[in-house]
Write an enzyme that holds these catalytic residues in place. Sequence first.
Site, short mmCIF file in Angstrom:
data_model
loop_
_atom_site.label_atom_id
_atom_site.label_comp_id
_atom_site.label_asym_id
_atom_site.label_seq_id
_atom_site.Cartn_x
_atom_site.Cartn_y
_atom_site.Cartn_z
N HIS A 73 0.82 -1.21 0.00
CA HIS A 73 0.00 0.00 0.00
C HIS A 73 0.86 1.27 0.00
CE1 HIS A 73 -3.33 2.55 2.14
NE2 HIS A 73 -3.15 2.90 0.90
N HIS A 102 1.76 4.85 -2.89
CA HIS A 102 1.90 6.22 -2.39
C HIS A 102 3.30 6.77 -2.68
CE1 HIS A 102 -1.78 6.98 0.12
NE2 HIS A 102 -1.87 5.66 -0.01
N HIS A 140 -4.39 1.01 -6.19
CA HIS A 140 -4.56 1.61 -4.88
C HIS A 140 -5.93 1.32 -4.30
CE1 HIS A 140 -5.73 4.95 -2.13
NE2 HIS A 140 -4.56 4.64 -1.60
N ASN A 199 -6.74 -0.31 -0.65
CA ASN A 199 -7.08 0.66 0.38
C ASN A 199 -8.53 0.57 0.88
OD1 ASN A 199 -6.32 3.36 1.82
ND2 ASN A 199 -8.28 3.78 0.83
N ILE A 249 -6.40 8.92 -0.36
CA ILE A 249 -6.46 8.66 1.09
C ILE A 249 -5.47 7.58 1.42
CG2 ILE A 249 -8.25 6.92 0.98
CD1 ILE A 249 -7.94 9.65 3.68
#
Length: 910
Positions: free
Chosen positions: A570, A575, A761, A765, A910
């Site tokens: 993740h 990110h 993602h 997530n 997020i």
Amino acid sequence: MAGTKEILCSATADMFPSKSLLSNNFIHQQQNSFSPFTSSFNSCKRRVVQLRKVVAVAAAVPMQTLIELDSTKAIPEIPVQFTVTAQVTVKYDAKENMKEMVFNLLDSGANATQRGVFLQLVSTDVDPRTGGPKVSKEAVLDWSRDLHITADKVSHEVQFLVDANFGVPGAILVSNKNQEFYLESITIEGLVHFNCHSWVQPEKLHPDKRVFFSKKAFLPSETPAGLKVLRKEELRQLRGNGEGVRAVSDRIYDYDVYNDLGHPDKGTEHARPILGGQHRPYPRRCRTGRPSTKSADPRAEAPVNESLPMYVPRDEAFGDVKRQTVDAGSWKGMVNNFFPFLKDSSTNGEAITFSEINELYKENSCNESQQKESPKKASFPIKLNKMIKESTADAFRFDPPNIVSRDASCCLRDDEFGRLTLAGMNPLSIERLKVFPPVSKLDPSLYGPQESALREEHIIHHLDGMSVQRAMEKNKLFILDYHDTYLPFLNSINAHPDRKAYATRTILFLTQMGTLKPIAIELSLPPMNPYIPSKQVITPPVDATTCWQWQLAKAHVCSNDSGAHELIQHWLRTHACIEPFIIAAHRHLSVMHPIHKLLRPHMRYTMDINARARELLISAGGIIESLFSTKEVSMEITSFAYKNWRFDMETLPADLIRRGIAEPDPTEPHGLKLLIEDYPYANDGLLIWAAIEKLVRDFVTYYYPSAGHIQSDPELNAWYYEFINVGHADIRHESWWPRLSTPEDLVSILTTIIWIASAEHAALNFGQYHYGGYVPVRPSYMRRLVPNEHDPEYATFLADPEGYFVSSLPSLREMTFLMSVLDILSTHSPDEEYLGDTRDLSTWTGDPEIIEAFYRFSMDMRMVEKEIAKRNADPKLRNRCGAGVSPYELLVPSSKPGVTCRGVPNSVTI
């Protein structure tokens, strides 16, 4: 009105002479660049554009002279000028700020010229007298006039004074002598549109004028002459000079290493190593320029505080709706944690029970209906008291996760364990077993023998009569391998009294029904004593004792998986590794560039959430260190994993092939044959991957018909070069980096970026709460090891195995803290923008082929939703359909706001 001339626009452009009011070039641009408005010319709908003559002309001058200015004739001694009307739409950070600005400006009266906002039109043509772009006279945005307030938006009318031969408006210069405001859009005479979407800072903070370009996309070589200088100047401002402390109002994109995760001034235990460099390679982050800490390491940057707030470029910050959603989630978490916090404090963290854990959640509707009393039997006061009690109790409880089924034992069943490796919140770790016994790649002089303790006798009875070799040949054996990920860090982890972890390997068998079942778990510790084995193998149970040992072993695997999911799959892959591409895009791709326009939705909010993560999640003492087994070595684990990260392996097909889950097969859909046919993440992901690739190919083919067009684009090549050589500087020399030479190269690069930012993602997530919100089946860390007969705790384990299991889980307080965090991370805000949304297609006005491609993509996303719904209803697909089996919806493109366990936003939000 005296002196006003009306130009009636009808079905043909012939009514505009060859050199008309805004030049024949303007008409040509309208026909080819602003299709919605060109259509009004071609549809016999008469548009009236009022052009107010400012400089009087003798009555004897014929109308043709006013409208037609032939370039072969001398410029008239008396220039003809007209006013052009524009609608300016602005937004405000909050309604109170809006009111304050309006009242201040209304009060300013005659001082409006000193305090207002000034705008100038810029032509696409060069002024032959100055050699620079043609500009209009400054127009003042009069806040007190034509104020049309709709929610947080305000529309103003502005009038520009331009020469008759001004040409096509291609940009607008804005100077703000007031306070910050958000410029959303500008429309000139309903024909020329500027999508601004940017915060405009006061001149006292940023003296340079802001430039906003029209919506028409231009490759660098196609930039109109009047805009070339502005295009380069805008990029120069965004790059900055690499110096100074960044202010929250800045719009500067630059790079730095991760040197802001520790708090060394609080003590050595709060120091964290710098990530980025030869020893600990890492992607680069956005530079903030905060001063160094007072510690011995001058490279360490001071953490965020009141005087040095979090920095992201101003236009990357969360909007009001997004910020309010996150804040609301935090308040909800505080409320839900109130009673567990008090209870945990009163018991000093003593052992809890499964019933106490279940009391954290609201009752399911079916249970509520069973417990309701007959209204005839209860008096009104009793019913009222019961209603108050129930409503108050639910106010402090969590919504029950609706994905993981909870049976009577509250432990994770074997079938559910296997299913979640394919359709859970971490479906990216499962691999086909290629070598048995597995072999470590770690240095044996540091970490002990590379050989595994797994042997054929551990698994032979679970292979449906096959040998291990035969099962491997038939692609029946798979592995979750966290041995090399965790082993180098176990001494640090297990030094904490409340953290106990192994480096695990789990062997899974693919059954005839297409499901996976775990058949052996290897638990490894660093070799400490040559007389005590550092590895043990746990197999499916044969009695009560081995049943609880098996449950504990699975819990330790889930703990490993939870940490690897959050830190590597993740954080690192979606990110951290994506941020350098965003920084490079803003530094080298003009907002006029078609690739920037394509990628812009996929960059939204990512830099803000990454900055918040550095402050709250991955920092020393932050949420990750507090709630996961990895403690202070959390980010070092991600650096260790980054050494094996490869951009070319981030494509979905390449990732599936690398993990041995798929084989190339041109006869199969998507050119791949899945070796696990019912693999929901891969099945659904390939639908989205193919749709993204088709959109990108249509896009690239339109703008780059040949390799020469790619190679001659300086902005594109500078972006990709810097993404690799600065953004990923520590691995820039790796030979696997894809080349950028042909249109097909660009298709692959862009498809990969969009896939990572959106679908990959989303799959990692937005299922975190529903898959991880019931801690007994997916603990983020364990407090006890699996006992064997030589351990002092073995007698305690035998006397109360359930109590031993529960005491191995996080405390009640940390359970609820984790659940609150997962709830926030799994929440879609109301302003989310999803794959296939068509709300921003106005960006491509004038490019009908691109608009059609986006509409086709939108239809593809609707088809993906229908296909996923069909699959989730197919009883033959047991990993997503069956009694108590939750449907796999994480890759359904659309979603409502909230914790829905579905929805694929365009970007990492997020």
